[in-house]
Design an enzyme around this catalytic site. Structure first.
Site, mmCIF file in Angstrom:
data_model
loop_
_atom_site.group_PDB
_atom_site.id
_atom_site.type_symbol
_atom_site.label_atom_id
_atom_site.label_comp_id
_atom_site.label_asym_id
_atom_site.label_seq_id
_atom_site.Cartn_x
_atom_site.Cartn_y
_atom_site.Cartn_z
ATOM 1 N N LYS A 28 -5.633 -15.522 -1.439
ATOM 2 C CA LYS A 28 -6.942 -14.901 -1.242
ATOM 3 C C LYS A 28 -7.285 -13.947 -2.377
ATOM 4 C CE LYS A 28 -5.907 -15.203 3.646
ATOM 5 N NZ LYS A 28 -5.336 -14.415 4.753
ATOM 6 N N PRO B 238 -13.754 -14.090 4.228
ATOM 7 C CA PRO B 238 -12.887 -14.738 3.260
ATOM 8 C C PRO B 238 -11.508 -15.170 3.732
ATOM 9 C CG PRO B 238 -14.021 -12.950 2.230
ATOM 10 C CD PRO B 238 -14.342 -12.879 3.676
ATOM 11 N N GLU B 239 -11.294 -16.456 3.708
ATOM 12 C CA GLU B 239 -9.965 -17.036 3.706
ATOM 13 C C GLU B 239 -9.901 -17.852 2.420
ATOM 14 O OE1 GLU B 239 -7.943 -18.592 6.917
ATOM 15 O OE2 GLU B 239 -9.125 -17.587 8.454
ATOM 16 N N ARG C 296 -2.821 -11.288 15.935
ATOM 17 C CA ARG C 296 -4.217 -11.705 15.820
ATOM 18 C C ARG C 296 -4.629 -12.544 17.019
ATOM 19 N NH1 ARG C 296 -5.909 -10.998 10.685
ATOM 20 N NH2 ARG C 296 -7.843 -10.807 11.819
#
Length: 258
Positions: A59, A2-3, A248
């Site tokens: 989100k 999920p984004e 990230r």
DNA sequence: TCAGTTGTTTATAT
DNA sequence: AATATAAACAACTG
């Protein structure tokens, strides 16, 4: 996965399956996924209420009822599923909302994310924390203004949910690559033309991804090559570089995004 | 066996 | 006060 685009897809799914239906029962095979109340508390507050149009902010998925609001976050692996009333949930269906005509199942192998209950719109922020404008809605001038005020790197700014809600790692890399901007560029140091390009790339990537229901792995996109063994830039053929930016894994083209 | 992963939070450092 | 970084969370993949 999920984004923002995946969560928007989940929102549409929710709208298609749950609106107008009453909650009959709530079950959870992983009760710890229910974060700010218990499974019993969730049931007590929801049973008898009807789902209304769901909303999304970044989100976060906000499943309104004619009573409280069910707040959902899909974490890294969550998705929604729908089944008939008699079907048994599988092992990763962590929370199940039994409605009049079927079961809404929160499928989530890794137990990040969760379910919260909000009494009303006023109490949403204590659950979600402060959120910036939804990334799919942000205007050019808003984006410019928040980047000007930001010290530090571009990617970290884009992914800060308090500034802009909904941009995750894949979207951030894709947008920066499409805009030709280095992820570690100082956010406040972009000129007007670069902000124009960044805003256009953000809109383009999100619009296209939302239409697709997820961030697509297209030819000609960074996402189309980033999982390959030794990826090359789809635009110029230069070998992509991998670095850790904003905590990230980050892929970028040292030539186009220099 | 070990590293890596699309999300957030918390603690710690700068 | 802001921002960056690392670890933790859980489960799976290669």
């Amino acid at each position: 996965m999920p984004e923002l685009p995946d969560v928007e897809d989940a929102r549409r799914f929710l709208a298609a399956h749950t609106v107008g239906q009453r909650v009959e029962r709530v079950e959870a095979s992983a009760p710890e996924i229910v974060r700010n109340t218990t499974v019993q508390g969730l049931g007590r507050s929801l049973v008898g209420h009807r789902f209304e149009q769901p909303r999304r902010h970044g989100k976060w998925l906000l499943a309104a009822t004619d009573g409280p609001i069910v707040v959902l976050h899909l974490g890294m692996t969550g998705s929604l599923r729908w089944s008939g009333p008699a079907e048994e949930p599988d092992a990763h269906d962590r929370v199940v909302f039994v409605l009049e005509r079927g079961k809404l199942r929160l499928h989530m192998p890794r137990k990040f994310g969760g379910v919260w209950l909000a009494a009303g719109p006023e109490s949403l922020e204590e659950i979600t924390g402060p959120l910036g404008t939804d990334a799919a809605e942000v205007t050019r001038s808003e984006l410019g203004a928040l980047l000007e005020r930001r010290r530090g790197g571009l990617k970290s700014a884009l992914m800060d949910q308090r500034l802009l809600a909904g941009v995750g790692n894949l979207v951030a890399d894709e947008v920066l690559w499409q805009a030709g901007l280095h992820p570690a560029r100082a956010a406040r140091q972009l000129d007007d033309l670069e902000v124009d390009g960044l805003h256009a790339a953000l809109r383009r990537v999100l619009e296209h991804s939302v239409g697709h229901g997820r961030v697509p792995r297209h030819d000609g996109w960074l996402t189309g090559v980033r999982d390959l063994h030794d990826p090359a830039c789809p635009r110029c053929g230069t070998r992509l570089e991998k670095a850790t930016v904003a905590g990230r894994t980050t892929w970028f083209c040292p030539s186009c995004q220099g």
